[in-house]
Design a protein around this motif. Sequence first.
Motif, short mmCIF file in Angstrom:
data_model
loop_
_atom_site.label_atom_id
_atom_site.label_comp_id
_atom_site.label_asym_id
_atom_site.label_seq_id
_atom_site.Cartn_x
_atom_site.Cartn_y
_atom_site.Cartn_z
N MET A 238 -10.85 57.22 -93.01
CA MET A 238 -10.29 56.30 -91.88
C MET A 238 -8.92 56.54 -91.85
O MET A 238 -8.23 56.50 -92.94
N MET B 95 -5.30 55.15 -90.93
CA MET B 95 -4.55 54.00 -90.67
C MET B 95 -3.29 54.32 -90.67
O MET B 95 -2.66 55.16 -91.58
N MET C 137 -7.84 56.78 -95.72
CA MET C 137 -8.84 56.48 -96.65
C MET C 137 -9.99 57.19 -96.65
O MET C 137 -10.69 57.39 -95.87
N ASP D 179 -12.70 48.12 -97.14
CA ASP D 179 -12.23 47.30 -95.89
C ASP D 179 -13.00 47.79 -94.58
O ASP D 179 -13.94 48.68 -94.79
N ARG E 22 -15.26 54.62 -89.34
CA ARG E 22 -14.92 55.87 -90.37
C ARG E 22 -15.44 57.03 -89.42
O ARG E 22 -16.45 57.06 -88.82
CU LIG Z 1 -8.88 51.39 -94.31
#
Ligand SMILES: [Cu+2]
Length: 135
Positions: free
Chosen positions: A78, A80, A86, A109, A113
């Motif tokens: 992911m 961010m 992540m 969290d 994804r």
């Molecule tokens: Cu995240």
Amino acid sequence: MKRLTAMLTAFVVVLGFGTAVWAEEKTLATQKSKDVVIALKSEAGQWTRGKNDFVLEFTSAKDKQPTDAGKVTLSTSMTMSGMTPMIAGAILKPDKTPGRYLGTIEFPDTGTRQVTVAWDGPAGKGSTKFSVPVR
Ligand SMILES: [Cu+2]
């Protein structure tokens, strides 16, 4: 003979361990890649924050039959803003049923994804990407 029996018992236990016992199975995502169709499934039908058990199912795009994909890996990332992506991955183990793989993955969290699935075996070698929300 005693030793053989012990070995067989261990084998059965290992196989038995890889079985998902769910009331029902819902599909989170399906993805077609060349000759295979991959279905991502779980009991809840969605990924949520925390630990998630899931199943990856490989079927042949031609005859719709389950297909042994050999060694299978799943990883997620992911992006961010202002952070390094992540990354989370899962080690998959084959289920008793051919073409089915069981995994567990943990998400700290929510958020969408990018999922990468790779395989290498009787169904050939390949990888594909798709996105799955974590709610
Ligand atoms: Cu995240």
